[in-house]
Write a protein that holds these residues in place. Structure first.
Motif, PDB file in Angstrom:
ATOM      1  N   ALA A 144      71.992   2.579 -40.658  1.00 50.63           N
ATOM      2  CA  ALA A 144      71.974   2.754 -39.197  1.00 50.63           C
ATOM      3  C   ALA A 144      72.714   1.624 -38.503  1.00 50.63           C
ATOM      4  N   LEU A 145      72.500   0.411 -38.956  1.00 48.32           N
ATOM      5  CA  LEU A 145      73.188  -0.723 -38.341  1.00 48.32           C
ATOM      6  C   LEU A 145      74.683  -0.681 -38.622  1.00 48.32           C
ATOM      7  N   SER A 146      75.059  -0.284 -39.815  1.00 45.69           N
ATOM      8  CA  SER A 146      76.489  -0.210 -40.120  1.00 45.69           C
ATOM      9  C   SER A 146      77.171   0.879 -39.292  1.00 45.69           C
ATOM     10  N   ARG A 147      76.454   1.971 -39.029  1.00 43.75           N
ATOM     11  CA  ARG A 147      77.011   3.023 -38.164  1.00 43.75           C
ATOM     12  C   ARG A 147      77.267   2.478 -36.760  1.00 43.75           C
ATOM     13  N   ALA A 148      76.292   1.756 -36.230  1.00 44.87           N
ATOM     14  CA  ALA A 148      76.436   1.198 -34.883  1.00 44.87           C
ATOM     15  C   ALA A 148      77.576   0.188 -34.829  1.00 44.87           C
ATOM     16  N   VAL A 149      77.693  -0.643 -35.836  1.00 45.60           N
ATOM     17  CA  VAL A 149      78.778  -1.633 -35.877  1.00 45.60           C
ATOM     18  C   VAL A 149      80.128  -0.938 -35.984  1.00 45.60           C
ATOM     19  N   THR A 150      80.197   0.121 -36.743  1.00 48.42           N
ATOM     20  CA  THR A 150      81.453   0.875 -36.870  1.00 48.42           C
ATOM     21  C   THR A 150      81.870   1.443 -35.524  1.00 48.42           C
ATOM     22  N   VAL A 151      80.926   2.035 -34.802  1.00 44.73           N
ATOM     23  CA  VAL A 151      81.241   2.581 -33.472  1.00 44.73           C
ATOM     24  C   VAL A 151      81.707   1.459 -32.555  1.00 44.73           C
ATOM     25  N   TRP A 152      80.983   0.368 -32.550  1.00 49.44           N
ATOM     26  CA  TRP A 152      81.325  -0.768 -31.699  1.00 49.44           C
ATOM     27  C   TRP A 152      82.732  -1.273 -32.014  1.00 49.44           C
ATOM     28  N   THR A 153      83.040  -1.441 -33.294  1.00 51.60           N
ATOM     29  CA  THR A 153      84.350  -1.935 -33.704  1.00 51.60           C
ATOM     30  C   THR A 153      85.455  -0.985 -33.266  1.00 51.60           C
ATOM     31  N   ARG A 154      85.235   0.297 -33.471  1.00 54.85           N
ATOM     32  CA  ARG A 154      86.260   1.279 -33.077  1.00 54.85           C
ATOM     33  C   ARG A 154      86.457   1.301 -31.564  1.00 54.85           C
TER      34      ARG A 154
END
Length: 59
Positions: free
Chosen positions: A3-13
């Motif tokens: 879940a945290l990696s998904r959120a970080v991916t969205v944030w980065t993109r």
């Protein structure tokens, strides 16, 4: 931690390539992340309450 990696991916993109982001995918990922974080929050609160009950029993 998915879940945290998904959120970080969205944030980065969103930070680096906002014009190329698939908004629907971002929303789905963030919904899943929010659900996992909410569940974790509930688990922490339950543990806190459990510890309070345990301490009260020892007193």
């Amino acid at each position: 931690m998915d879940a945290l990696s998904r959120a970080v991916t969205v944030w980065t993109r969103m930070e680096n390539q906002p014009h190329n982001v698939n908004i629907e995918n971002c929303k789905r990922s963030l919904i899943k992340s929010a659900h996992a974080i909410t569940q974790l929050w509930d688990d922490v609160l339950a543990e806190e309450e459990h510890r309070k009950v345990g301490q009260a029993a020892l007193a």
